[in-house]
Design a protein around this motif. Structure first.
Motif, PDB file in Angstrom:
ATOM      1  N   LEU A 414       0.803  -1.226   0.000  1.00  0.00           N
ATOM      2  CA  LEU A 414       0.000   0.000   0.000  1.00  0.00           C
ATOM      3  C   LEU A 414       0.834   1.274   0.000  1.00  0.00           C
ATOM      4  O   LEU A 414       0.350   2.327  -0.426  1.00  0.00           O
ATOM      5  CB  LEU A 414      -0.958   0.005   1.193  1.00  0.00           C
ATOM      6  CG  LEU A 414      -2.186  -0.897   1.041  1.00  0.00           C
ATOM      7  CD1 LEU A 414      -3.011  -0.880   2.309  1.00  0.00           C
ATOM      8  CD2 LEU A 414      -3.036  -0.459  -0.149  1.00  0.00           C
ATOM      9  N   LYS A 415       2.063   1.209   0.472  1.00  0.00           N
ATOM     10  CA  LYS A 415       2.877   2.438   0.490  1.00  0.00           C
ATOM     11  C   LYS A 415       3.246   2.888  -0.918  1.00  0.00           C
ATOM     12  O   LYS A 415       3.734   4.000  -1.105  1.00  0.00           O
ATOM     13  CB  LYS A 415       4.119   2.219   1.347  1.00  0.00           C
ATOM     14  CG  LYS A 415       3.782   2.092   2.827  1.00  0.00           C
ATOM     15  CD  LYS A 415       4.995   2.112   3.720  1.00  0.00           C
ATOM     16  CE  LYS A 415       4.562   2.056   5.199  1.00  0.00           C
ATOM     17  NZ  LYS A 415       5.708   2.071   6.130  1.00  0.00           N
ATOM     18  N   ASN A 416       2.987   2.019  -1.917  1.00  0.00           N
ATOM     19  CA  ASN A 416       3.212   2.396  -3.312  1.00  0.00           C
ATOM     20  C   ASN A 416       1.915   2.429  -4.118  1.00  0.00           C
ATOM     21  O   ASN A 416       1.956   2.503  -5.348  1.00  0.00           O
ATOM     22  CB  ASN A 416       4.194   1.406  -3.960  1.00  0.00           C
ATOM     23  CG  ASN A 416       5.562   1.453  -3.316  1.00  0.00           C
ATOM     24  OD1 ASN A 416       6.095   2.535  -3.045  1.00  0.00           O
ATOM     25  ND2 ASN A 416       6.138   0.289  -3.052  1.00  0.00           N
ATOM     26  N   PHE A 417       0.774   2.361  -3.415  1.00  0.00           N
ATOM     27  CA  PHE A 417      -0.523   2.376  -4.100  1.00  0.00           C
ATOM     28  C   PHE A 417      -0.883   3.829  -4.398  1.00  0.00           C
ATOM     29  O   PHE A 417      -1.257   4.598  -3.508  1.00  0.00           O
ATOM     30  CB  PHE A 417      -1.589   1.711  -3.221  1.00  0.00           C
ATOM     31  CG  PHE A 417      -2.937   1.604  -3.865  1.00  0.00           C
ATOM     32  CD1 PHE A 417      -3.101   0.960  -5.085  1.00  0.00           C
ATOM     33  CD2 PHE A 417      -4.060   2.131  -3.251  1.00  0.00           C
ATOM     34  CE1 PHE A 417      -4.347   0.859  -5.680  1.00  0.00           C
ATOM     35  CE2 PHE A 417      -5.319   2.035  -3.825  1.00  0.00           C
ATOM     36  CZ  PHE A 417      -5.460   1.398  -5.051  1.00  0.00           C
ATOM     37  N   TYR A 418      -0.783   4.212  -5.667  1.00  0.00           N
ATOM     38  CA  TYR A 418      -0.839   5.627  -6.046  1.00  0.00           C
ATOM     39  C   TYR A 418      -2.113   6.343  -5.602  1.00  0.00           C
ATOM     40  O   TYR A 418      -2.047   7.476  -5.111  1.00  0.00           O
ATOM     41  CB  TYR A 418      -0.653   5.774  -7.564  1.00  0.00           C
ATOM     42  CG  TYR A 418      -0.622   7.218  -7.991  1.00  0.00           C
ATOM     43  CD1 TYR A 418       0.531   7.987  -7.812  1.00  0.00           C
ATOM     44  CD2 TYR A 418      -1.742   7.822  -8.560  1.00  0.00           C
ATOM     45  CE1 TYR A 418       0.560   9.322  -8.181  1.00  0.00           C
ATOM     46  CE2 TYR A 418      -1.715   9.158  -8.932  1.00  0.00           C
ATOM     47  CZ  TYR A 418      -0.564   9.901  -8.746  1.00  0.00           C
ATOM     48  OH  TYR A 418      -0.539  11.226  -9.100  1.00  0.00           O
ATOM     49  N   PRO A 419      -3.321   5.757  -5.773  1.00  0.00           N
ATOM     50  CA  PRO A 419      -4.535   6.506  -5.373  1.00  0.00           C
ATOM     51  C   PRO A 419      -4.582   6.879  -3.890  1.00  0.00           C
ATOM     52  O   PRO A 419      -5.379   7.735  -3.503  1.00  0.00           O
ATOM     53  CB  PRO A 419      -5.670   5.533  -5.726  1.00  0.00           C
ATOM     54  CG  PRO A 419      -5.111   4.679  -6.813  1.00  0.00           C
ATOM     55  CD  PRO A 419      -3.675   4.483  -6.436  1.00  0.00           C
TER      56      PRO A 419
END
Length: 473
Positions: A414-419
């Motif tokens: 999640l730390k790279n989940f753009y939205p």
């Protein structure tokens, strides 16, 4: 002859005797609710007899075209016109007999094999996790939503208490969704919320009463005037971009049947967040309306859609449990919670989501509820701080929930989940909320008195309202 003056008169029949009464000054008699209410909330003064809409002939009309059905007075119209929310028969028989349990064009039950992400999501019982993620890798999303005006009554709560330094596990500030109505809204404050990354959604211009008007009487055109009109007002006076308006919530959670959703599909809304589900364990996930809803409507004045609306999302409201009661929102609980109960209610209901299928946990409030009690606010803040200690709990907007469901992403990624990230937004000077807004004193022919409106833009000529969103007349 019924006139506005005569609308204050009504009759009471007791033991075969008829007695004449008159409402107190400033009140009129509402025929639908059978009581005296404020004059501005009565819209049926011209109603003297009940209109009986006949049942259509349907197949019995013997229409030459197999794709048509018959109206009550004989003419045939395309079958898809029946129960779509818009009258097509001269006698309205294609609409007036429909209800939530009967629609010849009703949506089919969920077919998981035919409903694939990112454009469609359903499950047979409505409780399955998107992407079939295991619970430990599914983030627990919490949606804070506030309905009604944004103004001095609640601004300090938002700006000084809730949305200060609190952050999600990915380091980004927690966010909320604001379903904004028009009257008494400070549009500078709305602009600032939008600047800060909160979601601005629609809650109508008037929030008119009676509550059941929205579910039973509002036409497709009424829904357009109220919802698209409010989007136009916020765009003009808060500079919120039109493409950012994704969702709406019906006033009083009075769902407007197919009429509401037909308008939403035609004019580009992405989701509704008005439908209250029955209490189930585990709770329901949001779903698209390609197929039949996985539950019945459970709230007051809920007239749920029966048709298929491909790609349109329902951010379903799972009710809260409060003792032996269930409530769609904390402010709607029949018994007002004691101070120490607010934290426990929130935590117990949170666990009902977190320890099962991790369906998004919605906390839905009227915009002034936290203002009613300093103790409520303290308990509310304590709950937020407590659950934010967990590494997989995120306070996100409705729009962000939908983005996650479209692309189910495990907690570890999640730390790279753009939205859900928080890059610096590129705003023009024109879009940034001003430090010193203008207070406009505006006349209104419809409301019959002046209204005040606060905005960073120029004052309109008159108070914006239905069919005059920009206040030019």
């Amino acid at each position: 002859m019924w006139t506005r003056d005569e609308c204050a008169k009504y009759y009471l029949c007791v033991d075969k005797e008829v007695y004449e009464f008159r409402c107190s000054e400033g009140l009129l008699f509402d025929v639908s609710r059978q009581k005296c209410v404020a004059a501005q909330n009565v819209f049926n003064c011209d109603l003297s007899t009940e209109t009986i809409i006949p049942k259509p002939l349907l197949e019995q009309a013997g229409c030459a075209n197999e794709t048509h059905l018959g109206c009550a007075d004989g003419p045939c119209v395309p079958a898809e016109y029946f129960c779509d929310g818009s009258s097509d028969c001269n006698d309205s028989s294609d609409e007036g007999w429909c209800d939530v349990s009967y629609d010849p064009n009703a949506a089919a039950p969920c077919e998981p094999g035919q409903c694939e992400l990112p454009n469609c999501f359903c499950s047979r019982n409505g409780t399955e996790t998107p992407g079939r993620l295991v619970t430990s890798q599914t983030p627990q999303m919490i949606t804070l939503t506030f309905s009604g005006p944004v103004n001095h009554e609640n601004w300090d709560i938002y700006s000084k208490h809730l949305f200060t330094e609190r952050r999600n596990p990915n380091g980004c500030p927690i966010k909320a969704t604001f379903f904004v109505s028009h009257s008494y809204t400070n549009y500078r404050h709305v602009q600032k919320l939008w600047n800060d990354g909160h979601e601005i959604a629609i809650n109508s211009i008037t929030r008119r009463e009676p509550e059941e008007w929205w579910s039973k009487n509002a036409t497709v055109e009424d829904w357009f005037d109220e919802m698209v009109g409010q989007a136009n007002i916020i765009n003009r006076f808060s500079r919120v971009r039109m493409e950012d308006f994704r969702g709406l919530r019906a006033p009083f959670l009075s769902v407007g049947w197919n009429r509401q959703f037909l308008m939403m599909q035609e004019f580009g809304f992405v989701y509704d967040s008005s439908v209250v589900s029955p209490l189930v364990n585990p709770p329901y996930w949001p779903y698209t309306l390609d197929y039949k809803m996985p539950h019945r409507c459970a709230g007051d004045n809920q007239y749920c859609p029966t048709r298929s609306y491909a790609g349109l999302w329902e951010m379903v409201i799972n009710p809260l449990v409060h003792g032996k009661e269930t409530c769609a929102t904390l402010d709607q609980c029949p018994t007002k919670p004691a101070r120490e109960e607010v934290y426990n209610i929130l935590m117990n209901n949170f666990k009902r989501h977190y320890l099962t299928n991790r369906a998004p946990f919605g906390i839905h409030l009227d915009s002034t509820w936290l203002k009613s009690s300093e103790e409520y606010l303290m308990e509310f803040k304590q709950f937020i701080d407590e659950v934010l200690k967990l590494p997989d709990v995120y306070f996100v907007t409705n729009r962000q929930v939908i983005e996650w469901i479209k692309r189910p992403t495990p907690v570890l990624q999640l730390k790279n989940f753009y939205p859900w990230l928080c890059p610096n937004r590129r705003l023009t000077d024109f879009e940034v909320a001003c430090p010193k807004p203008t207070t406009c004193k505006l006349p209104s022919k419809i409301l019959a008195h002046d209204r005040y409106m606060i905005t960073c833009t120029e004052c309109p000529k008159t108070y914006p309202w239905i069919r005059n969103e920009f206040g030019v007349e």
